[in-house]
Write a protein that holds these residues in place. Structure first.
Motif, PDB file in Angstrom:
ATOM      1  N   ASP A 276       0.816  -1.217   0.000  1.00  0.00           N
ATOM      2  CA  ASP A 276       0.000   0.000   0.000  1.00  0.00           C
ATOM      3  C   ASP A 276       0.848   1.264   0.000  1.00  0.00           C
ATOM      4  O   ASP A 276       0.471   2.277  -0.593  1.00  0.00           O
ATOM      5  CB  ASP A 276      -0.926   0.011   1.223  1.00  0.00           C
ATOM      6  N   ALA A 277       2.019   1.217   0.660  1.00  0.00           N
ATOM      7  CA  ALA A 277       2.853   2.417   0.744  1.00  0.00           C
ATOM      8  C   ALA A 277       3.545   2.717  -0.577  1.00  0.00           C
ATOM      9  O   ALA A 277       3.804   3.883  -0.901  1.00  0.00           O
ATOM     10  CB  ALA A 277       3.885   2.260   1.855  1.00  0.00           C
ATOM     11  N   ALA A 278       3.864   1.685  -1.354  1.00  0.00           N
ATOM     12  CA  ALA A 278       4.657   1.879  -2.576  1.00  0.00           C
ATOM     13  C   ALA A 278       3.832   1.869  -3.850  1.00  0.00           C
ATOM     14  O   ALA A 278       4.343   2.203  -4.913  1.00  0.00           O
ATOM     15  CB  ALA A 278       5.732   0.788  -2.667  1.00  0.00           C
ATOM     16  N   ARG A 279       2.567   1.506  -3.789  1.00  0.00           N
ATOM     17  CA  ARG A 279       1.758   1.336  -4.992  1.00  0.00           C
ATOM     18  C   ARG A 279       1.490   2.674  -5.664  1.00  0.00           C
ATOM     19  O   ARG A 279       1.183   3.664  -5.008  1.00  0.00           O
ATOM     20  CB  ARG A 279       0.442   0.646  -4.632  1.00  0.00           C
ATOM     21  N   THR A 280       1.598   2.705  -6.997  1.00  0.00           N
ATOM     22  CA  THR A 280       1.340   3.907  -7.787  1.00  0.00           C
ATOM     23  C   THR A 280       0.419   3.543  -8.948  1.00  0.00           C
ATOM     24  O   THR A 280       0.217   2.365  -9.251  1.00  0.00           O
ATOM     25  CB  THR A 280       2.649   4.486  -8.356  1.00  0.00           C
ATOM     26  N   PRO A 281      -0.144   4.559  -9.646  1.00  0.00           N
ATOM     27  CA  PRO A 281      -0.981   4.240 -10.805  1.00  0.00           C
ATOM     28  C   PRO A 281      -0.230   3.484 -11.894  1.00  0.00           C
ATOM     29  O   PRO A 281      -0.839   2.764 -12.678  1.00  0.00           O
ATOM     30  CB  PRO A 281      -1.421   5.623 -11.312  1.00  0.00           C
ATOM     31  N   ARG A 282       1.103   3.655 -11.962  1.00  0.00           N
ATOM     32  CA  ARG A 282       1.866   2.919 -12.950  1.00  0.00           C
ATOM     33  C   ARG A 282       2.029   1.459 -12.538  1.00  0.00           C
ATOM     34  O   ARG A 282       2.275   0.598 -13.375  1.00  0.00           O
ATOM     35  CB  ARG A 282       3.235   3.566 -13.148  1.00  0.00           C
ATOM     36  N   LEU A 283       1.878   1.170 -11.244  1.00  0.00           N
ATOM     37  CA  LEU A 283       2.067  -0.183 -10.716  1.00  0.00           C
ATOM     38  C   LEU A 283       0.992  -0.527  -9.695  1.00  0.00           C
ATOM     39  O   LEU A 283       1.291  -0.798  -8.535  1.00  0.00           O
ATOM     40  CB  LEU A 283       3.455  -0.302 -10.064  1.00  0.00           C
ATOM     41  N   PRO A 284      -0.290  -0.516 -10.050  1.00  0.00           N
ATOM     42  CA  PRO A 284      -1.349  -0.804  -9.069  1.00  0.00           C
ATOM     43  C   PRO A 284      -1.605  -2.297  -8.927  1.00  0.00           C
ATOM     44  O   PRO A 284      -2.707  -2.799  -9.146  1.00  0.00           O
ATOM     45  CB  PRO A 284      -2.561  -0.081  -9.658  1.00  0.00           C
ATOM     46  N   ASP A 285      -0.568  -3.035  -8.567  1.00  0.00           N
ATOM     47  CA  ASP A 285      -0.629  -4.485  -8.499  1.00  0.00           C
ATOM     48  C   ASP A 285      -1.269  -4.938  -7.193  1.00  0.00           C
ATOM     49  O   ASP A 285      -1.276  -4.215  -6.198  1.00  0.00           O
ATOM     50  CB  ASP A 285       0.798  -5.036  -8.609  1.00  0.00           C
ATOM     51  N   ASN A 286      -1.773  -6.172  -7.191  1.00  0.00           N
ATOM     52  CA  ASN A 286      -2.272  -6.781  -5.964  1.00  0.00           C
ATOM     53  C   ASN A 286      -2.320  -8.294  -6.158  1.00  0.00           C
ATOM     54  O   ASN A 286      -2.107  -8.799  -7.263  1.00  0.00           O
ATOM     55  CB  ASN A 286      -3.664  -6.240  -5.593  1.00  0.00           C
ATOM     56  N   ASP A 287      -2.598  -9.020  -5.062  1.00  0.00           N
ATOM     57  CA  ASP A 287      -2.709 -10.471  -5.151  1.00  0.00           C
ATOM     58  C   ASP A 287      -3.783 -10.853  -6.154  1.00  0.00           C
ATOM     59  O   ASP A 287      -4.755 -10.114  -6.369  1.00  0.00           O
ATOM     60  CB  ASP A 287      -3.061 -11.072  -3.786  1.00  0.00           C
ATOM     61  N   ARG A 288      -3.641 -12.044  -6.743  1.00  0.00           N
ATOM     62  CA  ARG A 288      -4.598 -12.469  -7.759  1.00  0.00           C
ATOM     63  C   ARG A 288      -4.776 -13.989  -7.745  1.00  0.00           C
ATOM     64  O   ARG A 288      -3.885 -14.738  -7.345  1.00  0.00           O
ATOM     65  CB  ARG A 288      -4.136 -12.017  -9.140  1.00  0.00           C
ATOM     66  N   MET A 289      -5.949 -14.421  -8.171  1.00  0.00           N
ATOM     67  CA  MET A 289      -6.257 -15.831  -8.391  1.00  0.00           C
ATOM     68  C   MET A 289      -6.386 -16.073  -9.886  1.00  0.00           C
ATOM     69  O   MET A 289      -6.852 -15.204 -10.637  1.00  0.00           O
ATOM     70  CB  MET A 289      -7.555 -16.224  -7.700  1.00  0.00           C
ATOM     71  N   VAL A 290      -5.962 -17.272 -10.325  1.00  0.00           N
ATOM     72  CA  VAL A 290      -6.119 -17.647 -11.724  1.00  0.00           C
ATOM     73  C   VAL A 290      -6.873 -18.972 -11.812  1.00  0.00           C
ATOM     74  O   VAL A 290      -6.677 -19.872 -10.977  1.00  0.00           O
ATOM     75  CB  VAL A 290      -4.762 -17.757 -12.445  1.00  0.00           C
ATOM     76  N   TYR A 291      -7.745 -19.077 -12.810  1.00  0.00           N
ATOM     77  CA  TYR A 291      -8.553 -20.277 -13.045  1.00  0.00           C
ATOM     78  C   TYR A 291      -8.446 -20.617 -14.528  1.00  0.00           C
ATOM     79  O   TYR A 291      -8.606 -19.745 -15.386  1.00  0.00           O
ATOM     80  CB  TYR A 291     -10.011 -20.023 -12.670  1.00  0.00           C
ATOM     81  N   THR A 292      -8.175 -21.890 -14.846  1.00  0.00           N
ATOM     82  CA  THR A 292      -7.873 -22.236 -16.235  1.00  0.00           C
ATOM     83  C   THR A 292      -8.563 -23.518 -16.688  1.00  0.00           C
ATOM     84  O   THR A 292      -8.876 -24.403 -15.893  1.00  0.00           O
ATOM     85  CB  THR A 292      -6.360 -22.410 -16.432  1.00  0.00           C
ATOM     86  N   LEU A 293      -8.747 -23.600 -18.008  1.00  0.00           N
ATOM     87  CA  LEU A 293      -9.200 -24.797 -18.705  1.00  0.00           C
ATOM     88  C   LEU A 293      -8.356 -24.954 -19.965  1.00  0.00           C
ATOM     89  O   LEU A 293      -7.917 -23.961 -20.553  1.00  0.00           O
ATOM     90  CB  LEU A 293     -10.674 -24.695 -19.094  1.00  0.00           C
ATOM     91  N   GLY A 294      -8.130 -26.208 -20.397  1.00  0.00           N
ATOM     92  CA  GLY A 294      -7.359 -26.422 -21.605  1.00  0.00           C
ATOM     93  C   GLY A 294      -7.595 -27.785 -22.208  1.00  0.00           C
ATOM     94  O   GLY A 294      -8.216 -28.659 -21.581  1.00  0.00           O
ATOM     95  N   MET A 295      -7.107 -27.970 -23.433  1.00  0.00           N
ATOM     96  CA  MET A 295      -7.261 -29.250 -24.102  1.00  0.00           C
ATOM     97  C   MET A 295      -6.191 -29.415 -25.184  1.00  0.00           C
ATOM     98  O   MET A 295      -5.624 -28.430 -25.675  1.00  0.00           O
ATOM     99  CB  MET A 295      -8.637 -29.387 -24.746  1.00  0.00           C
ATOM    100  N   THR A 296      -5.901 -30.670 -25.527  1.00  0.00           N
ATOM    101  CA  THR A 296      -5.036 -31.025 -26.651  1.00  0.00           C
ATOM    102  C   THR A 296      -5.809 -31.907 -27.619  1.00  0.00           C
ATOM    103  O   THR A 296      -6.519 -32.827 -27.197  1.00  0.00           O
ATOM    104  CB  THR A 296      -3.786 -31.781 -26.167  1.00  0.00           C
ATOM    105  N   TRP A 297      -5.657 -31.639 -28.897  1.00  0.00           N
ATOM    106  CA  TRP A 297      -6.203 -32.504 -29.939  1.00  0.00           C
ATOM    107  C   TRP A 297      -5.021 -33.076 -30.724  1.00  0.00           C
ATOM    108  O   TRP A 297      -4.278 -32.351 -31.378  1.00  0.00           O
ATOM    109  CB  TRP A 297      -7.114 -31.708 -30.868  1.00  0.00           C
ATOM    110  N   ASN A 298      -4.822 -34.370 -30.604  1.00  0.00           N
ATOM    111  CA  ASN A 298      -3.782 -35.054 -31.354  1.00  0.00           C
ATOM    112  C   ASN A 298      -4.321 -35.366 -32.751  1.00  0.00           C
ATOM    113  O   ASN A 298      -4.991 -36.375 -32.969  1.00  0.00           O
ATOM    114  CB  ASN A 298      -3.368 -36.337 -30.633  1.00  0.00           C
ATOM    115  N   VAL A 299      -4.017 -34.489 -33.681  1.00  0.00           N
ATOM    116  CA  VAL A 299      -4.538 -34.615 -35.031  1.00  0.00           C
ATOM    117  C   VAL A 299      -3.979 -35.862 -35.705  1.00  0.00           C
ATOM    118  O   VAL A 299      -4.677 -36.565 -36.434  1.00  0.00           O
ATOM    119  CB  VAL A 299      -4.188 -33.360 -35.852  1.00  0.00           C
ATOM    120  N   SER A 300      -2.701 -36.129 -35.444  1.00  0.00           N
ATOM    121  CA  SER A 300      -2.035 -37.317 -35.958  1.00  0.00           C
ATOM    122  C   SER A 300      -0.881 -37.635 -35.027  1.00  0.00           C
ATOM    123  O   SER A 300      -0.677 -36.955 -34.017  1.00  0.00           O
ATOM    124  CB  SER A 300      -1.531 -37.075 -37.386  1.00  0.00           C
TER     125      SER A 300
END
Length: 454
Positions: free
Chosen positions: A382-406
């Motif tokens: 909070d003390a160092a955050r600026t508009p150029r660096l308004p970072d914070n903790d984050r969660m990520v959620y993902t889905l993916g797939m592979t298709w083996n064409v051959s």
């Protein structure tokens, strides 16, 4: 007034060390982990023990031994950021800041990566070579040039490209080591407005001139655009190991070094009010001269541990823990080429951890499905955050797939949703403008890749 010049560069120094963190919305700070769509589909879990994935050239060279054929791979991930600012502020003399919320600073941006792995044969059949090109840090954000926070940030564009050349040796079927050499190119472009109107009326000898409409210079009435550009090339390295503890359990570790850059380039000032340079000269103040500058930039080290557990022939669980050495960004200094220091900006970022867990299910010989979840710490506070660096903790959620064409060709796709904890801003710019408010943002990432083996 010479202090104003120094502080202007000081604000830009913050950007030298990192782009607006929302721009790099998939990872904290300004890190980009998306060099593999396969990895993204499981929330970047298992990056140092990946099977059938040429991105290990950079992520862990020791894991290249998992590929028994020459493999060519191309990935591209589109990062689409949505961010909103809610707040306002005051000039150095207390008048309200004009301007809007800056708009949406993040456009949809493609991040490409390419890799190739070459297993050797004959007496060197335990050796594997590889090469990759990726973008491990950076991205771009740009606010409306007249927004309320223009004195802190308008444009932030950081690009870092790695060329990595790696080799791996398999000492047995269970243990391998790898080493890679990284050639890294970095370029930075940063800009913000400078409120010469406030500086001139406040420094006129009678601060009440800032409230006298008859005085020729008023707060926010004579803005200039300050821009810093710089680039550099330098070297780093990556080393790792992979150990198959049992038939269904694999462990991996990789260390990526810091890369030390000395950016060289130019500082320029675009005065929208043609009276400003002459007036500054009459006041005996140094004009904001265009000219060459240099600054140090250290891209951070990473240490990554991965685990892969094959629950059965069709289902795997993978885990990652990554430590990023953001504490290397202790401060940023900008200098004229003659040696005069234009800025010293304490940065004080902390090392951060990223944790993720993902799974893969082979639905059939043709299709594999993935999912994952991850948590990423912010290096700022909070003390160092600026508009150029308004970072914070984050969660990520993902889905993916592979298709083996051959047997030779496969195609991958993945989706990531990033939810960022709301960061608050209370900061004072180089022009003495105070900006207070909150950022609310999220990102959607969509990646596709193709791999050919022969």
């Amino acid at each position: 007034m010479q202090t104003v010049s120094r502080h202007t560069f000081s604000a830009l120094a913050l950007g030298i060390a990192g782009v607006l963190a929302f721009g790099s919305a998939d990872a904290s700070g300004f890190q980009i982990r998306e060099n593999s769509v396969k990895n993204m589909g499981r929330a970047n879990a298992g990056t140092t023990v990946a099977w059938g994935d040429a991105s290990v050239v950079l992520n862990n060279p020791a894991a290249m031994v998992n590929l028994d054929k020459t493999t060519l791979q191309a990935d591209v991930t589109m990062i689409d950021l949505t961010a909103d600012f809610d707040g306002g502020g005051t000039t150095a003399v207390g008048t309200p800041l004009s301007g809007g919320d800056g708009g949406d600073p993040g456009d949809a941006t493609p991040v490409p990566a390419m890799a190739a792995v070459f297993p050797l044969s004959g007496s060197l059949d335990n050796v594997t070579l590889g090469v990759s090109v990726s973008a491990p840090f950076g991205l771009k954000t740009e606010y409306d040039p007249t927004w309320a926070g223009r004195y802190s940030a308008i444009k932030s564009d950081v690009k870092t490209v790695d060329l990595t050349m790696s080799a791996a040796i398999a000492f047995s079927e269970r243990f391998s080591v790898g080493l890679g050499l990284i050639f890294q190119h970095s370029s930075v472009t940063l800009s913000n407005a400078v409120d010469f109107g406030t500086a001139l009326c406040a420094g006129s000898g009678n601060p009440l001139n800032c409230f006298n409409p008859a005085y020729p210079f008023q707060p926010q009435g004579s803005d200039a655009l300050a821009t810093v550009q710089g680039s550099d090339n330098d070297w780093g390295w990556v080393a790792g190991m992979q150990f198959r503890a049992s038939d269904n359990l694999v462990l991996g570790y990789a260390h990526r070094s810091e890369v030390h850059h000395t950016l060289t380039g130019d500082a320029t000032f675009d005065h929208s009010d043609p009276r400003v340079p002459a007036t500054f000269g009459l006041l005996g103040v140094n004009t904001y001269d265009n000219g060459p500058i240099w600054a140090n930039l250290d891209t951070p080290s990473t240490d990554t541990v991965s685990v892969r557990w094959d629950v059965n022939e069709d289902f795997r669980v993978l885990v990652d823990a990554q430590l990023t050495g953001w504490s290397s960004l202790s401060a940023v200094d900008i200098y004229r080429t003659g040696g005069a220091q234009l800025a010293h900006e304490p940065f004080n970022w902390e090392d951060t951890w990223f944790y993720s867990v993902g799974g893969e299910w082979d639905f059939s010989d043709a299709f594999t499905f993935r999912a994952g979840v991850g948590f990423d710490e912010t290096p700022t506070n909070d003390a160092a955050r600026t508009p150029r660096l308004p970072d914070n903790d984050r969660m990520v959620y993902t889905l993916g797939m592979t298709w083996n064409v051959s047997e030779a060709l496969s195609v991958d796709a993945a989706y990531m949703r990033v939810q960022i904890d709301t960061p608050s801003i209370d900061t004072t710019s180089s022009s003495g403008a105070r900006l207070v408010g909150d950022f609310d943002g999220y990102a959607n990432l969509l990646g596709v890749s193709a791999q050919y083996r022969f």
